[in-house]
Design an enzyme around this catalytic site. Sequence first.
Site, short mmCIF file in Angstrom:
data_model
loop_
_atom_site.label_atom_id
_atom_site.label_comp_id
_atom_site.label_asym_id
_atom_site.label_seq_id
_atom_site.Cartn_x
_atom_site.Cartn_y
_atom_site.Cartn_z
CG HIS A 225 -3.12 -1.93 11.37
ND1 HIS A 225 -3.88 -0.80 11.16
CD2 HIS A 225 -2.59 -2.24 10.15
CE1 HIS A 225 -3.82 -0.46 9.89
NE2 HIS A 225 -3.03 -1.30 9.25
N GLY B 272 -4.56 4.08 3.76
CA GLY B 272 -3.49 3.53 2.93
C GLY B 272 -4.11 2.58 1.93
NE ARG C 271 -0.10 0.54 4.93
CZ ARG C 271 0.84 1.41 5.26
NH1 ARG C 271 1.14 2.40 4.45
NH2 ARG C 271 1.52 1.28 6.39
CB CYS D 268 1.44 8.88 8.67
SG CYS D 268 0.14 7.67 8.99
CB THR E 196 0.19 3.02 9.80
OG1 THR E 196 -0.86 3.54 10.61
CG2 THR E 196 -0.26 1.69 9.18
#
Length: 243
Positions: free
Chosen positions: A94, A164, A87, A193, A92
């Site tokens: 999660h 993304g 992507r 980011c 980032t």
Amino acid sequence: MVNARNDLLLGLKPGPESPPVEWRLSGGLVPYEAALAAMDARAAAIPLGQAPELVWLLEHPPLYTSGTSARPEELIDVRFPVHAVGRGGQFTYHGPGQRVVYLMLDLNRRAPDVRRYVATLEEWIIRTLACFGVQGERREDRIGVWVRRPDKGDGFEDKIAAIGIRVKRWVSLHGIALNVTPDLSHYSGILACGVAEARYGVTSLRDLGVTASMADVDAALRQEFEPLFGAVMRQLSEPTLQA
């Protein structure tokens, strides 16, 4: 001249003869590799007419992902597994308490315009946040959705949702991540980011004082999806998947 995202036409509804989008909810924490494999398989089947478009709501165990623009120095502390993915974007996070939504939509059938798609995703998040009294905003120099934080100082803003995406044969992959109740300290291992300025941080609905369950957020996401992207099927829930 490239138009600003605020000036782009919003909405990506398909033609009137298109079937509704499948809306899927997975319980538990879905392993990242399993999610990628399922997403790739569905994205390959959609343009062949072998499967409907899909919006997939899930949560992951704690992990970091690095997009195509990620730089090694943005990984500060390898606290969790790191996954390199196709992507766009940088690093980032999660993890539990974050609503991840993967969208596999046929943009060729809707509108083959990636900038319009990203702007529409931002608008979807902004409208969802408004359901909880939160004013989310887009920024021309930063992808995602941001919330002003005058309580922290002049010009301070926090990111509440990341975007993304990848597009393959005009089918979208990956999607959005909206912070509901995650452990925000988990972001300390990355330069999220690629944003280094101290006045830009991360936040969540809980951090903003909003009491909302994941089910509340899911209901708002679905409510705000249809005016922008079109009809969805009855929700399909999967058995709980643990990482």
